[in-house]
Design a protein around this motif. Structure first.
Motif, PDB file in Angstrom:
ATOM      1  N   LEU A 266       0.838  -1.420   0.262  1.00 16.76           N
ATOM      2  CA  LEU A 266       0.478  -0.410  -0.188  1.00 16.76           C
ATOM      3  C   LEU A 266       0.750   0.999  -0.046  1.00 16.76           C
ATOM      4  CD1 LEU A 266      -2.980  -0.648   2.651  1.00 16.76           C
ATOM      5  CD2 LEU A 266      -2.857  -0.800   0.249  1.00 16.76           C
ATOM      6  N   GLN A 267       2.257   1.290   0.592  1.00 16.33           N
ATOM      7  CA  GLN A 267       2.946   2.484   0.761  1.00 16.33           C
ATOM      8  C   GLN A 267       3.408   2.673  -1.241  1.00 16.33           C
ATOM      9  OE1 GLN A 267       5.756   2.640   4.006  1.00 16.33           O
ATOM     10  NE2 GLN A 267       4.608   0.808   4.944  1.00 16.33           N
ATOM     11  N   ILE A 268       3.641   1.267  -1.519  1.00 14.79           N
ATOM     12  CA  ILE A 268       4.527   1.754  -3.030  1.00 14.79           C
ATOM     13  C   ILE A 268       3.506   1.794  -3.717  1.00 14.79           C
ATOM     14  CG2 ILE A 268       5.511   0.304  -4.712  1.00 14.79           C
ATOM     15  CD1 ILE A 268       6.939  -1.887  -2.702  1.00 14.79           C
ATOM     16  N   ALA A 269       1.945   1.827  -3.686  1.00 20.48           N
ATOM     17  CA  ALA A 269       0.915   2.336  -4.715  1.00 20.48           C
ATOM     18  C   ALA A 269       0.778   3.469  -4.300  1.00 20.48           C
ATOM     19  CB  ALA A 269      -0.163   0.998  -3.875  1.00 20.48           C
ATOM     20  N   ASP A 270       0.622   3.830  -2.622  1.00 17.98           N
ATOM     21  CA  ASP A 270       0.628   5.306  -2.310  1.00 17.98           C
ATOM     22  C   ASP A 270       1.201   5.744  -2.946  1.00 17.98           C
ATOM     23  OD1 ASP A 270      -1.395   4.905  -0.438  1.00 17.98           O
ATOM     24  OD2 ASP A 270      -0.307   5.068   0.892  1.00 17.98           O
ATOM     25  N   ASP A 271       2.823   6.046  -3.135  1.00 14.73           N
ATOM     26  CA  ASP A 271       4.102   6.747  -3.558  1.00 14.73           C
ATOM     27  C   ASP A 271       4.134   6.785  -5.205  1.00 14.73           C
ATOM     28  OD1 ASP A 271       5.895   8.098  -3.012  1.00 14.73           O
ATOM     29  OD2 ASP A 271       7.581   6.605  -4.536  1.00 14.73           O
ATOM     30  N   LEU A 272       3.372   5.640  -5.753  1.00 11.58           N
ATOM     31  CA  LEU A 272       3.794   5.541  -7.330  1.00 11.58           C
ATOM     32  C   LEU A 272       2.002   6.403  -7.879  1.00 11.58           C
ATOM     33  CD1 LEU A 272       4.834   1.711  -8.100  1.00 11.58           C
ATOM     34  CD2 LEU A 272       5.835   3.671  -8.375  1.00 11.58           C
ATOM     35  N   ARG A 273       1.058   6.462  -7.118  1.00 10.23           N
ATOM     36  CA  ARG A 273      -0.047   6.845  -7.681  1.00 10.23           C
ATOM     37  C   ARG A 273       0.256   8.702  -7.318  1.00 10.23           C
ATOM     38  NH1 ARG A 273      -3.151   5.500  -3.201  1.00 10.23           N
ATOM     39  NH2 ARG A 273      -3.578   3.796  -5.093  1.00 10.23           N
ATOM     40  N   GLU A 274       1.136   9.248  -6.101  1.00  9.79           N
ATOM     41  CA  GLU A 274       1.513  10.234  -6.525  1.00  9.79           C
ATOM     42  C   GLU A 274       2.328  10.687  -7.602  1.00  9.79           C
ATOM     43  OE1 GLU A 274       3.247  10.982  -2.532  1.00  9.79           O
ATOM     44  OE2 GLU A 274       1.431  10.249  -1.149  1.00  9.79           O
TER      45      GLU A 274
ATOM     46  N   ILE B 187       5.356  -7.981  -3.179  1.00  6.89           N
ATOM     47  CA  ILE B 187       4.983  -7.030  -2.640  1.00  6.89           C
ATOM     48  C   ILE B 187       4.887  -5.879  -3.797  1.00  6.89           C
ATOM     49  CG2 ILE B 187       5.768  -5.034  -0.901  1.00  6.89           C
ATOM     50  CD1 ILE B 187       4.840  -7.804   0.514  1.00  6.89           C
ATOM     51  N   VAL B 188       5.585  -6.079  -4.278  1.00  9.76           N
ATOM     52  CA  VAL B 188       5.743  -4.879  -5.437  1.00  9.76           C
ATOM     53  C   VAL B 188       4.497  -5.031  -6.794  1.00  9.76           C
ATOM     54  CG1 VAL B 188       7.126  -4.033  -8.353  1.00  9.76           C
ATOM     55  CG2 VAL B 188       7.911  -3.915  -5.541  1.00  9.76           C
ATOM     56  N   LYS B 189       4.547  -6.493  -7.095  1.00  9.03           N
ATOM     57  CA  LYS B 189       3.572  -6.375  -7.986  1.00  9.03           C
ATOM     58  C   LYS B 189       2.121  -6.877  -7.676  1.00  9.03           C
ATOM     59  CE  LYS B 189       5.965 -10.192  -9.986  1.00  9.03           C
ATOM     60  NZ  LYS B 189       6.276 -11.418 -10.615  1.00  9.03           N
ATOM     61  N   MET B 190       1.917  -6.447  -6.312  1.00  7.07           N
ATOM     62  CA  MET B 190       0.568  -6.214  -5.132  1.00  7.07           C
ATOM     63  C   MET B 190       0.386  -5.034  -5.620  1.00  7.07           C
ATOM     64  SD  MET B 190       0.436  -9.050  -2.273  1.00  7.07           S
ATOM     65  CE  MET B 190      -0.640  -7.726  -1.115  1.00  7.07           C
ATOM     66  N   ALA B 191       1.344  -3.847  -5.447  1.00  4.46           N
ATOM     67  CA  ALA B 191       0.926  -2.729  -5.971  1.00  4.46           C
ATOM     68  C   ALA B 191       1.227  -1.713  -6.770  1.00  4.46           C
ATOM     69  CB  ALA B 191       2.525  -2.178  -5.048  1.00  4.46           C
ATOM     70  N   VAL B 192       1.522  -2.815  -8.054  1.00  4.45           N
ATOM     71  CA  VAL B 192       0.826  -2.081  -9.250  1.00  4.45           C
ATOM     72  C   VAL B 192      -0.568  -3.099  -9.570  1.00  4.45           C
ATOM     73  CG1 VAL B 192       1.914  -2.465 -11.769  1.00  4.45           C
ATOM     74  CG2 VAL B 192       3.271  -2.105 -10.113  1.00  4.45           C
ATOM     75  N   GLY B 193      -0.301  -4.300  -8.987  1.00  5.70           N
ATOM     76  CA  GLY B 193      -2.091  -4.434  -9.106  1.00  5.70           C
ATOM     77  C   GLY B 193      -3.386  -3.773  -9.192  1.00  5.70           C
ATOM     78  N   ILE B 194      -2.596  -3.236  -7.453  1.00  2.38           N
ATOM     79  CA  ILE B 194      -3.463  -2.080  -7.387  1.00  2.38           C
ATOM     80  C   ILE B 194      -4.128  -0.982  -8.663  1.00  2.38           C
ATOM     81  CG2 ILE B 194      -4.128   0.047  -5.088  1.00  2.38           C
ATOM     82  CD1 ILE B 194      -2.451  -2.312  -3.328  1.00  2.38           C
ATOM     83  N   LEU B 195      -2.702  -0.518  -8.840  1.00  2.00           N
ATOM     84  CA  LEU B 195      -2.859   0.793  -9.395  1.00  2.00           C
ATOM     85  C   LEU B 195      -3.453  -0.022 -11.104  1.00  2.00           C
ATOM     86  CD1 LEU B 195       0.673   1.996  -9.228  1.00  2.00           C
ATOM     87  CD2 LEU B 195      -1.930   2.738  -7.747  1.00  2.00           C
ATOM     88  N   ARG B 196      -3.192  -0.971 -11.033  1.00  2.00           N
ATOM     89  CA  ARG B 196      -4.235  -1.007 -12.631  1.00  2.00           C
ATOM     90  C   ARG B 196      -5.782  -1.660 -12.025  1.00  2.00           C
ATOM     91  NH1 ARG B 196      -1.263  -6.140 -15.537  1.00  2.00           N
ATOM     92  NH2 ARG B 196       1.006  -5.444 -15.083  1.00  2.00           N
ATOM     93  N   ASN B 197      -5.890  -1.741 -10.932  1.00  2.00           N
ATOM     94  CA  ASN B 197      -7.774  -1.549 -10.558  1.00  2.00           C
ATOM     95  C   ASN B 197      -7.638  -0.594 -11.423  1.00  2.00           C
ATOM     96  OD1 ASN B 197      -7.238  -4.402 -10.523  1.00  2.00           O
ATOM     97  ND2 ASN B 197      -6.523  -4.987  -8.362  1.00  2.00           N
ATOM     98  N   GLU B 198      -7.010   0.218  -9.627  1.00  2.00           N
ATOM     99  CA  GLU B 198      -7.917   1.644 -10.223  1.00  2.00           C
ATOM    100  C   GLU B 198      -7.972   2.993 -11.661  1.00  2.00           C
ATOM    101  OE1 GLU B 198      -5.159   3.656  -7.360  1.00  2.00           O
ATOM    102  OE2 GLU B 198      -6.034   2.290  -5.791  1.00  2.00           O
ATOM    103  N   GLY B 199      -6.848   1.855 -12.557  1.00  2.60           N
ATOM    104  CA  GLY B 199      -7.157   2.218 -13.358  1.00  2.60           C
ATOM    105  C   GLY B 199      -6.114   3.681 -13.890  1.00  2.60           C
TER     106      GLY B 199
END
Length: 119
Positions: free
Chosen positions: A11-19, A48-60
């Motif tokens: 979630l931390q990685i997804a947050d950073d990439l999203r920002e 862990i990285v794959k899960m973070a990127v997966g979140i961003l994919r799901n968010e579009g």
């Protein structure tokens, strides 16, 4: 770098990439660094990285292209996903976390046994 805040690393990685995406550091159409590069950058495992990127994919926010990589989505508005898709993604993430927890428990158990056993 993933911090020990109690918030899961993915979630931390997804947050950073999203920002970075929303702030323009990762422009529309730009490729994300490879999974290996992100793992090194955040000092995290590949899963862990794959899960973070997966979140961003799901968010579009990002889109994967087979054999080419993952890219920041070019259109401004990510597509809305039906609630049923989101529910199945949550189930998938929970399953992945449970599997990782079970694997970690097995590794810890094996390590504890090897420390108790004389060589």
């Amino acid at each position: 770098m993933v911090k020990k805040t109690g918030r899961p690393g993915y979630l931390q990685i997804a947050d950073d990439l999203r920002e970075q995406i929303r702030g323009g550091a990762l422009a529309p159409g730009a490729p994300l660094p490879s999974t290996t590069q992100l793992a090194e950058q955040y000092d995290a495992s590949l899963s862990i990285v794959k899960m973070a990127v997966g979140i961003l994919r799901n968010e579009g926010l990002v889109i994967g292209q087979q054999g080419k990589g993952v890219f920041v989505r070019e259109d401004e508005q990510p597509e809305e996903r039906p609630a049923t898709d989101l529910a199945s993604e949550v189930i998938e993430l929970r399953t992945a976390v449970r599997d990782l927890s079970e694997r970690l428990a097995r590794v810890e158990s094996t390590l504890a046994e090897s420390r108790r056993s004389p060589k």
